[in-house]
Motif scaffolding. Structure first.
Motif, PDB file in Angstrom:
ATOM      1  N   ASP A   1       0.671  -1.139  -0.019  1.00  0.00           N
ATOM      2  CA  ASP A   1      -0.087   0.044   0.077  1.00  0.00           C
ATOM      3  C   ASP A   1       0.854   1.309  -0.025  1.00  0.00           C
ATOM      4  O   ASP A   1       0.202   2.355   0.082  1.00  0.00           O
ATOM      5  CB  ASP A   1      -0.940   0.059   1.213  1.00  0.00           C
ATOM      6  N   LYS A   2       2.348   1.295  -0.135  1.00  0.00           N
ATOM      7  CA  LYS A   2       3.025   2.505   0.040  1.00  0.00           C
ATOM      8  C   LYS A   2       3.546   2.621  -1.256  1.00  0.00           C
ATOM      9  O   LYS A   2       3.920   1.666  -2.045  1.00  0.00           O
ATOM     10  CB  LYS A   2       4.127   2.104   1.070  1.00  0.00           C
ATOM     11  N   GLU A   3       4.342   4.000  -1.547  1.00  0.00           N
ATOM     12  CA  GLU A   3       4.811   4.403  -2.563  1.00  0.00           C
ATOM     13  C   GLU A   3       6.257   3.675  -2.596  1.00  0.00           C
ATOM     14  O   GLU A   3       6.825   3.323  -3.574  1.00  0.00           O
ATOM     15  CB  GLU A   3       4.682   5.629  -2.808  1.00  0.00           C
ATOM     16  N   ASN A   4       6.942   4.100  -1.299  1.00  0.00           N
ATOM     17  CA  ASN A   4       8.091   3.736  -1.274  1.00  0.00           C
ATOM     18  C   ASN A   4       8.224   3.452   0.427  1.00  0.00           C
ATOM     19  O   ASN A   4       7.616   3.624   1.209  1.00  0.00           O
ATOM     20  CB  ASN A   4       9.205   4.653  -1.609  1.00  0.00           C
ATOM     21  N   VAL A   5       9.452   3.014   0.937  1.00  0.00           N
ATOM     22  CA  VAL A   5       9.773   2.493   2.116  1.00  0.00           C
ATOM     23  C   VAL A   5      11.011   3.026   2.667  1.00  0.00           C
ATOM     24  O   VAL A   5      12.245   2.855   1.780  1.00  0.00           O
ATOM     25  CB  VAL A   5       9.507   0.969   2.262  1.00  0.00           C
ATOM     26  N   THR A   6      11.470   3.410   3.804  1.00  0.00           N
ATOM     27  CA  THR A   6      12.633   3.803   4.357  1.00  0.00           C
ATOM     28  C   THR A   6      13.032   2.807   5.538  1.00  0.00           C
ATOM     29  O   THR A   6      12.276   1.855   5.843  1.00  0.00           O
ATOM     30  CB  THR A   6      12.625   5.089   4.910  1.00  0.00           C
ATOM     31  N   GLU A   7      14.441   2.682   5.767  1.00  0.00           N
ATOM     32  CA  GLU A   7      14.819   1.955   6.865  1.00  0.00           C
ATOM     33  C   GLU A   7      14.054   2.223   8.024  1.00  0.00           C
ATOM     34  O   GLU A   7      13.554   1.054   8.873  1.00  0.00           O
ATOM     35  CB  GLU A   7      16.559   2.289   7.047  1.00  0.00           C
TER      36      GLU A   7
ATOM     37  N   TYR B   1      -0.421   2.548  -4.907  1.00  0.00           N
ATOM     38  CA  TYR B   1      -0.428   3.855  -3.990  1.00  0.00           C
ATOM     39  C   TYR B   1      -1.208   5.064  -4.550  1.00  0.00           C
ATOM     40  O   TYR B   1      -1.948   5.687  -3.790  1.00  0.00           O
ATOM     41  CB  TYR B   1       0.941   4.160  -3.553  1.00  0.00           C
ATOM     42  N   ASN B   2      -1.076   5.160  -5.818  1.00  0.00           N
ATOM     43  CA  ASN B   2      -1.754   6.423  -6.252  1.00  0.00           C
ATOM     44  C   ASN B   2      -3.271   5.798  -6.594  1.00  0.00           C
ATOM     45  O   ASN B   2      -4.049   7.121  -6.461  1.00  0.00           O
ATOM     46  CB  ASN B   2      -1.013   6.670  -7.867  1.00  0.00           C
ATOM     47  N   PHE B   3      -3.442   4.759  -6.736  1.00  0.00           N
ATOM     48  CA  PHE B   3      -4.905   4.324  -6.909  1.00  0.00           C
ATOM     49  C   PHE B   3      -5.781   4.600  -5.393  1.00  0.00           C
ATOM     50  O   PHE B   3      -6.746   5.076  -5.539  1.00  0.00           O
ATOM     51  CB  PHE B   3      -5.299   3.011  -7.384  1.00  0.00           C
TER      52      PHE B   3
ATOM     53  N   LEU C   1      -4.840   6.699  -3.045  1.00  0.00           N
ATOM     54  CA  LEU C   1      -5.051   8.129  -2.995  1.00  0.00           C
ATOM     55  C   LEU C   1      -6.306   8.517  -3.325  1.00  0.00           C
ATOM     56  O   LEU C   1      -6.988   9.366  -3.005  1.00  0.00           O
ATOM     57  CB  LEU C   1      -3.906   9.014  -3.406  1.00  0.00           C
ATOM     58  N   ARG C   2      -6.606   8.173  -4.645  1.00  0.00           N
ATOM     59  CA  ARG C   2      -7.805   8.709  -5.303  1.00  0.00           C
ATOM     60  C   ARG C   2      -9.048   8.021  -5.040  1.00  0.00           C
ATOM     61  O   ARG C   2     -10.235   8.423  -5.233  1.00  0.00           O
ATOM     62  CB  ARG C   2      -7.588   8.534  -6.896  1.00  0.00           C
ATOM     63  N   THR C   3      -8.972   7.001  -4.229  1.00  0.00           N
ATOM     64  CA  THR C   3     -10.152   6.205  -3.708  1.00  0.00           C
ATOM     65  C   THR C   3     -10.567   6.257  -2.371  1.00  0.00           C
ATOM     66  O   THR C   3     -11.493   6.283  -1.713  1.00  0.00           O
ATOM     67  CB  THR C   3     -10.157   4.725  -4.184  1.00  0.00           C
ATOM     68  N   LYS C   4      -9.381   6.448  -1.352  1.00  0.00           N
ATOM     69  CA  LYS C   4      -9.385   6.568  -0.040  1.00  0.00           C
ATOM     70  C   LYS C   4     -10.174   7.835   0.275  1.00  0.00           C
ATOM     71  O   LYS C   4     -10.666   7.748   1.577  1.00  0.00           O
ATOM     72  CB  LYS C   4      -8.034   6.174   0.642  1.00  0.00           C
ATOM     73  N   ARG C   5     -10.082   8.660  -0.517  1.00  0.00           N
ATOM     74  CA  ARG C   5     -10.561  10.201   0.122  1.00  0.00           C
ATOM     75  C   ARG C   5     -12.141  10.380  -0.035  1.00  0.00           C
ATOM     76  O   ARG C   5     -12.689  11.194   0.352  1.00  0.00           O
ATOM     77  CB  ARG C   5      -9.721  11.341  -0.776  1.00  0.00           C
ATOM     78  N   ILE C   6     -12.810   9.304  -0.627  1.00  0.00           N
ATOM     79  CA  ILE C   6     -14.138   9.321  -0.698  1.00  0.00           C
ATOM     80  C   ILE C   6     -14.846   8.831   0.344  1.00  0.00           C
ATOM     81  O   ILE C   6     -14.661   7.628   0.605  1.00  0.00           O
ATOM     82  CB  ILE C   6     -14.450   8.355  -2.164  1.00  0.00           C
ATOM     83  N   LYS C   7     -15.509   9.617   1.062  1.00  0.00           N
ATOM     84  CA  LYS C   7     -16.257   9.148   2.168  1.00  0.00           C
ATOM     85  C   LYS C   7     -17.213   7.979   1.998  1.00  0.00           C
ATOM     86  O   LYS C   7     -17.956   8.033   1.111  1.00  0.00           O
ATOM     87  CB  LYS C   7     -16.906  10.129   2.786  1.00  0.00           C
ATOM     88  N   GLY C   8     -16.983   6.944   2.579  1.00  0.00           N
ATOM     89  CA  GLY C   8     -17.851   5.637   2.644  1.00  0.00           C
ATOM     90  C   GLY C   8     -17.576   4.521   1.548  1.00  0.00           C
ATOM     91  O   GLY C   8     -18.327   3.806   1.546  1.00  0.00           O
ATOM     92  N   PHE C   9     -16.411   5.074   0.991  1.00  0.00           N
ATOM     93  CA  PHE C   9     -16.247   4.060  -0.229  1.00  0.00           C
ATOM     94  C   PHE C   9     -15.129   3.018   0.373  1.00  0.00           C
ATOM     95  O   PHE C   9     -14.363   3.288   0.891  1.00  0.00           O
ATOM     96  CB  PHE C   9     -15.681   4.789  -1.284  1.00  0.00           C
TER      97      PHE C   9
END
Length: 564
Positions: free
Chosen positions: A355-361, A398-400, A402-410
């Motif tokens: 679910d992440k774009e990138n990861v750090t140590e 991750y980009n998908f 971002l565009r779906t998670k902000r929709i309330k109740g979805f």
């Protein structure tokens, strides 16, 4: 922009609506200015920045809305603050709106009472109130540079739309004519009119055509139209069928005046896959020999490539303890990977990284610290084996999200199945033309909602959120999609491992190799006897490609059997 309402002295309420549907209200905010600068019909670019809590849920109260625009203002004052940065003085440049911009210069800029273009980026909260944070107090003011052509395009389109709304006109001719009357020396190309959407020309051509139809009845003659398309496209029967039911308006406008051929394919520049070839044979015209071309490498944004790279990262990942006491002896940089990264934990790690774009140590060690609370795993006493600050995970998903998670109740997790992710990626990767994109996006979202059984009421918001998707850069991997599909099942583990997938791939393979590989199911599918991942991939490929296996020497075949 639908409404401008004066709230109080030096403040106006601006209501933004969807450019394609004015009934859909997008955002409203308070614009603080001494003079009214926003007009009905103006175009605004809105950038939405979502903030997430520790559980990965959007905190709507912390969502930021950035209004981007380019405007021309009169500079009312230029003041020297007396402060310096190196050799430059810092000047305060005050605009007619009352806004102040800081400008560095060795000498006082002779800008007072002059007009200049400025890029304005203002940050608002969910209630439309400016967020006065940072040195710029939430309003960043800059002078446009040559590379800021997208914002200059926005400025031109804003001026055009505002003029047309006010004067009930269409296109660009009336706007150009009006400005030439005001200033006969006005430069048009690359000044008054920069890059704009073709829709402005289309609107004007539609009006011209409708007017000309009154004087030229032959424009409505269907027989004449069919003769015209046969004459224009004598060898392109498919295109004849495509435009047969259209009319001269479309033919003149789209196929002649505004025709834009598709860009030539750059497929030859994409690397060839070292494993897979085409299913059909070609014949060399000179020698007559039969041959097969190699398949082209996979695009890096392809969800299959993203999964392949993520499993590759997990299998390469090592956790190093910086210092450990063993038998009263201090040992440095002890590899504790096998103790911490069990197969079960790697399952959870994959879900976390996917679910992440990138990861750090720090992200990896934080994940492990939650799993092993008694060990106090942090960057102070542990590290990973990568030299980079961060590693890519799954930017496509991750980009998908971002565009779906902000929709309330979805329910975005139900929506973003592997199949749906691939279909979305393929659409954004394949469709380049704006008209095809707008129509196709509606169809794709509708189809994916049907597949997942989610309500159609979310369709308009999904289309709105995905309509601003910028596409992908031309970045390709090493293997073809076909090759990766064959290798992926061997790299998965735990609940992601599927013996049926392995059976299907090995159905034509040597029986002894097949049995050896299937025995790996006992360890949840992880082939862990190879230290080098590249070597693992090569061995896997020999296992699934019996043609290559048959060409191996006896010693090599024996080595492969022993390793598997």
């Amino acid at each position: 922009m639908r409404e401008v309402n004066k709230l109080e002295e030096d403040a106006y309420q601006i209501i933004l609506v969807d450019n394609n549907n004015e009934e859909v209200e997008l955002f409203k905010y308070k614009e603080e200015t001494k003079i009214a600068i926003t007009k009905v019909g103006d175009l605004k670019e809105v950038e939405i920045i979502s903030k997430y809590d520790d559980e990965g849920t959007i905190d709507f109260k912390k969502t930021e809305y950035i209004i981007n625009e380019v405007r021309e203002f009169i500079i009312t004052d230029v003041r020297n603050t007396g402060r310096k940065i190196k050799e430059n003085f810092i000047f305060e440049v005050e605009l007619e709106t009352g806004w102040v911009k800081e400008q560095q210069s060795k000498f006082t800029p002779k800008w007072k009472d002059s007009k200049r273009d400025f890029i304005i980026k203002t940050k608002y909260d969910e209630n439309g109130i400016r967020i006065p944070k940072g040195a710029d107090k939430g309003r960043n003011i800059n002078i446009p540079k040559e590379e800021d052509w997208t914002l200059m395009k926005l400025k031109t389109e804003t001026s055009l739309t505002s003029f047309n709304t006010k004067n009930n006109t269409k296109g660009i001719a009336s706007y150009v004519y009006y400005n030439l009357l005001q200033n006969p020396r006005q430069k048009i190309k690359a000044d008054l009119i920069t890059v704009i959407e073709r829709d402005y020309y289309r609107e004007e051509l539609d009006l011209i055509y409708k007017n000309q139809e009154r004087f030229h009845p032959e424009l409505g003659n269907r027989d004449l139209y069919e003769q015209a398309i046969q004459l224009l496209y004598p060898n392109n029967l498919n295109h004849q069928k495509t435009i047969k039911d259209l009319d001269f308006n479309h033919l003149i406008k789209e196929d002649i005046l505004l025709y834009q051929r598709d860009l030539k394919s750059k497929k030859s520049l994409i690397a060839n896959c070292i494993y897979e070839k085409e299913n059909f044979e070609r014949t060399d015209e000179k020698t007559g020999k039969k041959y097969k071309n190699p398949l082209k490498a996979i695009h890096k944004a392809n969800p299959l490539y993203q999964e392949f790279r993520l499993w590759q990262f997990i299998k390469r990942l090592k956790i190093i303890k910086k210092e450990e006491i063993v038998n009263e002896e201090i040992k440095l940089n002890v590899d504790v990977t096998s103790q911490l990264l069990t197969n079960e934990l790697k399952e959870d790690l994959y879900a976390f990284l996917n679910d992440k774009e990138n990861v750090t140590e720090k992200d990896i060690l934080g994940f492990l610290n939650k799993k092993y609370k008694d060990l106090d795993i942090s960057t102070e006493n542990y590290k990973w084996n990568f030299t980079s600050e961060k590693e890519p995970c799954n930017p496509t998903r991750y980009n998908f999200i971002l565009r779906t998670k902000r929709i309330k109740g979805f329910d975005y997790r139900t929506f973003l199945t592997s199949e749906n992710e691939y279909n979305l990626w393929h659409f954004f990767y394949s469709v380049k033309k704006k008209d095809e994109f707008n129509k196709g996006l509606n169809n794709v979202i509708s189809r994916l909602l049907d597949k997942t059984g989610l309500p159609k009421e979310f369709q308009s918001e999904l289309v709105k959120n995905f309509s601003s998707f910028g596409g992908y850069t031309n970045d390709y991997g090493t293997y073809s999609e076909k090759a990766i599909k064959k290798m992926l099942p061997f790299l998965r583990l735990g609940k992601y491992w599927n013996s049926d997938d392995i059976e299907n791939i090995l159905s034509k393979s040597n029986q002894e190799i097949k049995q050896k590989v299937l025995d790996k199911e006992e360890i949840n599918g992880e082939v862990k006897t190879f230290k080098d991942f590249g070597f693992l991939v090569r061995v896997i490929w020999f296992m699934v490609d019996t043609r290559k296996l048959e060409k191996c020497s006896f010693g090599n075949r024996l080595m492969i059997l022993i390793i598997t």
